[in-house]
Design an enzyme around this catalytic site. Structure first.
Site, mmCIF file in Angstrom:
data_model
loop_
_atom_site.group_PDB
_atom_site.id
_atom_site.type_symbol
_atom_site.label_atom_id
_atom_site.label_comp_id
_atom_site.label_asym_id
_atom_site.label_seq_id
_atom_site.Cartn_x
_atom_site.Cartn_y
_atom_site.Cartn_z
ATOM 1 N N TYR A 194 -6.138 33.398 -84.810
ATOM 2 C CA TYR A 194 -5.584 31.812 -85.243
ATOM 3 C C TYR A 194 -4.692 31.400 -84.001
ATOM 4 C CZ TYR A 194 -3.757 27.968 -87.712
ATOM 5 O OH TYR A 194 -3.483 26.735 -88.290
ATOM 6 N N SER A 204 -1.324 23.306 -84.944
ATOM 7 C CA SER A 204 -0.595 24.006 -85.854
ATOM 8 C C SER A 204 0.817 24.524 -85.103
ATOM 9 C CB SER A 204 -1.322 25.436 -85.904
ATOM 10 O OG SER A 204 -0.789 26.272 -86.757
#
Length: 251
Positions: free
Chosen positions: A156, A143
């Site tokens: 996250y 990510s």
């Protein structure tokens, strides 16, 4: 004599980036082993592949060691070898200040994003090391948050930084074994997970602003390109993001 089709294992293949990448790999001639928790959704992915008979569906959970071991054993039994693992399965959590993230939420995202990626990497690595010809490629879905976090996304962000470390460690451990590893860091590919960013994404200053997205097929095409490279070529990190997404100087 034509080369034997290469074999790819794709986790989280029931939707979004995993589904798009699986279909693109199938169109490029790969045989596939698709893994996710929803059998009906996996069948929908399979139906969009040009040769469904070359697509093996396995239902399971990346957080289960037993399930992951069975995944790779079944894949080898069916196709004889594995050439690519796309560690795509992952989740995010709702935006929450760090002090409001529950332990169960944090543990769940760690289990899926980190433990699941590790388990699949470990089992693929064993096969890559033992098969003949030796070697294989792993692509981890990281990510942009592996490099620059969003506000209120501590869980996250932590997991994606951990995946980055695992990516580099895998590339190093695999260097002499013809095993290579890539992390693809995606910013705002249009999927169900990222769709909310078109209407309003939380910014670093606490404001909410719409962000640009881009067609997920470009991610799928990138996966196919990296997968097609010879094993003496490593793409260690690959960033792909919407041009108007705030990342460089995020906020």
């Amino acid at each position: 004599m034509a080369a034997e089709p290469k074999v790819a294992v794709v986790t989280g293949a029931s939707s979004g980036i995993g589904k798009a990448s699986a279909i693109a790999l199938a169109k490029a001639g790969w045989s596939l082993v698709l893994f996710a928790r929803r059998t009906d959704a996996l069948r929908e992915t399979q139906a969009e592949c040009p040769h469904p008979d070359k697509v093996l569906l396995i239902t399971g959970d990346v957080t289960s060691e037993e399930s992951v071991i069975e995944l790779f054993q079944t894949a080898v039994q069916r196709f004889g070898r594995i050439d690519l693992l796309f560690n795509n399965a992952g989740i995010s959590h709702s935006a929450s200040p760090l002090d409001e993230i529950s332990l169960s939420t944090f543990q769940n995202i760690v289990n899926i994003n980190v433990i699941g990626t590790f388990l699949c990497t470990r089992e693929a690595f064993k096969i890559f090391k033992a098969q003949s010809p030796r070697g294989g490629r792993i692509i981890n879905n990281g990510s942009i948050s592996a490099h620059s976090p969003r506000l209120h996304a501590a869980g996250y962000t932590t997991t994606k930084h951990a995946v980055l470390g695992l990516t580099r460690a895998t590339a190093l451990d695999g260097r002499q074994l013809n095993v290579t590893c890539t992390q693809i860091d995606i910013g705002n590919a249009y999927t169900d997970m990222a769709a909310v960013n078109q209407t309003g994404a939380l910014q670093a200053d606490g404001s909410v602003k719409a962000e640009g997205t881009f067609d997920v097929r470009h991610v799928a095409d990138t996966i196919v390109h990296i997968a097609s490279l010879p094993l003496d070529v490593t793409v260690l990190n690959f960033n792909i993001l919407a041009t108007t997404m705030p990342f460089v100087g995020r906020g």
